[in-house]
Design a protein around this motif. Structure first.
Motif: not given
Length: 88
Positions: A74-85
């Motif tokens: 399955s294709l999944v898009t994940i959008g997150l801000p930069n950062g290890a947290a």
């Protein structure tokens, strides 16, 4: 869609590069993390996440998606801000 294969070493800054075999990227990464669990995997603003820890975190995320019904391929898009947290 299948993951790309990687092999350890040799890439830019020692990052994994595509391999000639058909090893899925998740399997190859797991092998790399198992071989060197204390090696840095992610460095951001003075924070370091080691390969073993990143492997545990990504496996936890993968299980959460499986629980939601996301199947292999399955294709999944994940959008997150930069950062290890945000890799929790």
């Amino acid at each position: 869609m299948e993951g790309r294969a990687i092999r350890p070493g040799g890439g830019l800054r020692g990052l994994p590069v595509p391999a000639a075999d058909d090893t899925p990227v998740g399997v190859a990464w797991g092998q790399l993390a198992a071989a060197e669990p204390d090696a840095p995997a992610l460095v951001f603003e003075g924070s370091v996440i080691r390969r073993g820890e990143l492997e545990r975190r990504t496996n936890r995320l993968a299980r959460a998606y499986q629980d939601l019904g996301v199947a292999p391929g399955s294709l999944v898009t994940i959008g997150l801000p930069n950062g290890a947290a945000f890799i929790e």
